[in-house]
Write an enzyme that holds these catalytic residues in place. Structure first.
Site, PDB file in Angstrom:
ATOM      1  N   THR A 133       0.822  -1.208   0.000  1.00  0.00           N
ATOM      2  CA  THR A 133       0.000   0.000   0.000  1.00  0.00           C
ATOM      3  C   THR A 133       0.853   1.253   0.000  1.00  0.00           C
ATOM      4  O   THR A 133       2.012   1.226   0.461  1.00  0.00           O
ATOM      5  CB  THR A 133      -0.910   0.004   1.249  1.00  0.00           C
ATOM      6  OG1 THR A 133      -1.570   1.260   1.370  1.00  0.00           O
ATOM      7  CG2 THR A 133      -0.095  -0.205   2.523  1.00  0.00           C
ATOM      8  N   ASP A 134       0.296   2.361  -0.464  1.00  0.00           N
ATOM      9  CA  ASP A 134       1.020   3.637  -0.386  1.00  0.00           C
ATOM     10  C   ASP A 134       1.046   4.186   1.036  1.00  0.00           C
ATOM     11  O   ASP A 134       1.803   5.126   1.332  1.00  0.00           O
ATOM     12  CB  ASP A 134       0.426   4.665  -1.349  1.00  0.00           C
ATOM     13  CG  ASP A 134      -1.038   5.006  -1.077  1.00  0.00           C
ATOM     14  OD1 ASP A 134      -1.660   4.386  -0.186  1.00  0.00           O
ATOM     15  OD2 ASP A 134      -1.576   5.891  -1.768  1.00  0.00           O
ATOM     16  N   GLU A 135       0.263   3.596   1.942  1.00  0.00           N
ATOM     17  CA  GLU A 135       0.230   4.102   3.311  1.00  0.00           C
ATOM     18  C   GLU A 135       1.548   3.881   4.060  1.00  0.00           C
ATOM     19  O   GLU A 135       1.783   4.508   5.093  1.00  0.00           O
ATOM     20  CB  GLU A 135      -0.945   3.490   4.079  1.00  0.00           C
ATOM     21  CG  GLU A 135      -2.296   3.907   3.507  1.00  0.00           C
ATOM     22  CD  GLU A 135      -3.460   3.529   4.413  1.00  0.00           C
ATOM     23  OE1 GLU A 135      -3.329   3.669   5.641  1.00  0.00           O
ATOM     24  OE2 GLU A 135      -4.491   3.088   3.879  1.00  0.00           O
ATOM     25  N   TYR A 159      -1.742  -0.455  11.058  1.00  0.00           N
ATOM     26  CA  TYR A 159      -1.888  -1.133   9.768  1.00  0.00           C
ATOM     27  C   TYR A 159      -0.721  -0.837   8.853  1.00  0.00           C
ATOM     28  O   TYR A 159      -0.051  -1.748   8.338  1.00  0.00           O
ATOM     29  CB  TYR A 159      -3.204  -0.722   9.090  1.00  0.00           C
ATOM     30  CG  TYR A 159      -3.200  -0.977   7.601  1.00  0.00           C
ATOM     31  CD1 TYR A 159      -3.049  -2.275   7.108  1.00  0.00           C
ATOM     32  CD2 TYR A 159      -3.314   0.062   6.683  1.00  0.00           C
ATOM     33  CE1 TYR A 159      -3.022  -2.518   5.737  1.00  0.00           C
ATOM     34  CE2 TYR A 159      -3.293  -0.174   5.316  1.00  0.00           C
ATOM     35  CZ  TYR A 159      -3.140  -1.466   4.848  1.00  0.00           C
ATOM     36  OH  TYR A 159      -3.102  -1.704   3.505  1.00  0.00           O
ATOM     37  N   LYS A 163       2.337  -3.272   7.359  1.00  0.00           N
ATOM     38  CA  LYS A 163       2.601  -3.461   5.929  1.00  0.00           C
ATOM     39  C   LYS A 163       4.026  -3.047   5.583  1.00  0.00           C
ATOM     40  O   LYS A 163       4.691  -3.693   4.756  1.00  0.00           O
ATOM     41  CB  LYS A 163       1.595  -2.681   5.092  1.00  0.00           C
ATOM     42  CG  LYS A 163       0.193  -3.267   5.076  1.00  0.00           C
ATOM     43  CD  LYS A 163       0.144  -4.668   4.458  1.00  0.00           C
ATOM     44  CE  LYS A 163       0.352  -4.648   2.955  1.00  0.00           C
ATOM     45  NZ  LYS A 163       0.170  -6.018   2.369  1.00  0.00           N
TER      46      LYS A 163
END
Length: 359
Positions: A133-135, A159, A163
């Protein structure tokens, strides 16, 4: 090619499974634990296909992973299985550490053992593609800044931190053991079969029921929106054409504030489903926008994400086919046409199929 897809009953995973079965000649082994977010009803169109197989397995279960690799002999792994909801990670981070970090480690070790036992040709062709994810990058400060493949990691939530940890493990397994890995980081996905706790389906379904449309803060958080079927095409191009050891950012070129997204959904529902419009104080139908309710922002909420997807376009020739306007219209129309799927998720009856698969 036979592809082992983990998390294939989830939102992005099921779109990928449907794409591979529907648009290629490859086979899929879908490995999914079937947590609350795994829904076999999202795979009804491929469930009986000769090139599709399902295994209900937890990626933390090494013995079962070894069995699946030995039995199915995949040529590639596409790893999507993850806990993925930020709010849930704030309330209960332990599951995110277990699945996203320990589970990824366990899968890497099973894949490494399997890969090391392949003959030279199959070993050279094998790929392990980790979908992230870009998060993991945190948020952006300037209005013109973009996440690139070399942006430093600065995760904000349990989260995104979990990741980020899994991304580091995948790269370390390539550097240390030579496992042929690739990593992709994507922006916010939307589209059909999206679990109703996420922003777009939540707004659609609440609006249809006349319920409040909750928006964090003032709704000025910016996200880059990627239609899930565009993402599935990108993932397939990476596993078939991407270079081992590379990272590819996948974005939709559609930056929108959350409040803009909610307004756009309301306008589409005003057009496509006017009978659900609420009554104004004067007794006349109002826009669905009248249901918007601003709620207290969540802790550590990132303000802006935006992806620079130039590399995957330049090197692999991928660009999104959907604009935000065309993709959102398709999404709203899909939910209006598939309210039974939505009801089965909302009332929990979709989980009966999960229990049936476990028997």
């Amino acid at each position: 090619m036979k592809i082992l897809i983990t998390g294939g009953a989830g939102f992005i995973g099921s779109a990928l499974v449907r794409h591979v079965i529907g648009h290629t000649g490859d086979s899929v082994v879908n490995l999914d634990k079937l947590t609350y977010a795994g829904n076999l009803e999202s795979l009804a169109s491929v469930a009986g296909h000769a090139r599709y197989a399902f295994e209900q397995v937890d990626i933390c279960d090494r013995a079962e992973l070894d069995r699946v690799f030995a039995q199915h002999q995949p040529d590639a792994v596409m790893h999507l299985a993850a806990e993925s909801h930020v709010d849930r990670s704030i309330d209960g981070p332990a599951a995110f550490i277990e699945t996203n970090i320990v589970g990824t480690y366990t899968l890497l070790e099973a894949a490494r053992q399997y890969w090391q036992g392949l003959d030279a040709a199959r070993k050279n062709a094998f790929r392990f593609h980790h979908i992230s994810t870009d998060e993991v990058y945190g948020d952006l400060e300037g209005p013109e800044d973009l996440f690139t493949e070399t942006t430093s990691y600065a995760p904000s939530s349990p989260y995104s931190a979990s990741k980020a940890g899994s991304d580091h493990l995948v790269r370390a397994w390539r550097r240390t053991y030579g496992l042929p890995t690739l990593v992709t980081n994507c922006s916010n996905n939307y589209g059909p079969y999206h679990f109703p706790e996420k922003l777009i389906p939540l707004v659609i379904l609440n609006a249809l029921e006349g319920k409040p449309l909750p928006v964090y803060g003032q709704g000025n958080q910016v996200r880059d929106w990627l239609y899930v079927e565009d993402h599935a095409r990108a993932l397939y191009q990476v596993i078939t054409q991407g270079q081992v050891g590379e990272t590819y950012n996948i974005g939709g070129h559609n930056e929108k504030q959350n409040i803009q997204v909610v307004h756009a959904i309301c306008e589409l529902l005003d057009e496509l489903h006017p009978q659900s419009r609420p009554l104004s104080t004067g007794g006349h139908p109002a826009s669905h926008k009248a249901l918007i309710t601003f709620v207290t922002d969540r802790p550590g909420h990132d303000l802006r994400y935006a992806i620079d997807a130039a590399k995957i376009q330049r090197e692999l020739g991928w660009t999104p086919q959907e604009t935000f306007e065309s993709g959102l219209r398709k999404t709203v129309q899909w939910y209006l046409s598939n309210l039974d799927w939505c009801r089965h998720v909302q009332d929990g009856s979709y989980q009966r199929e999960r229990l049936g698969a476990a028997k």
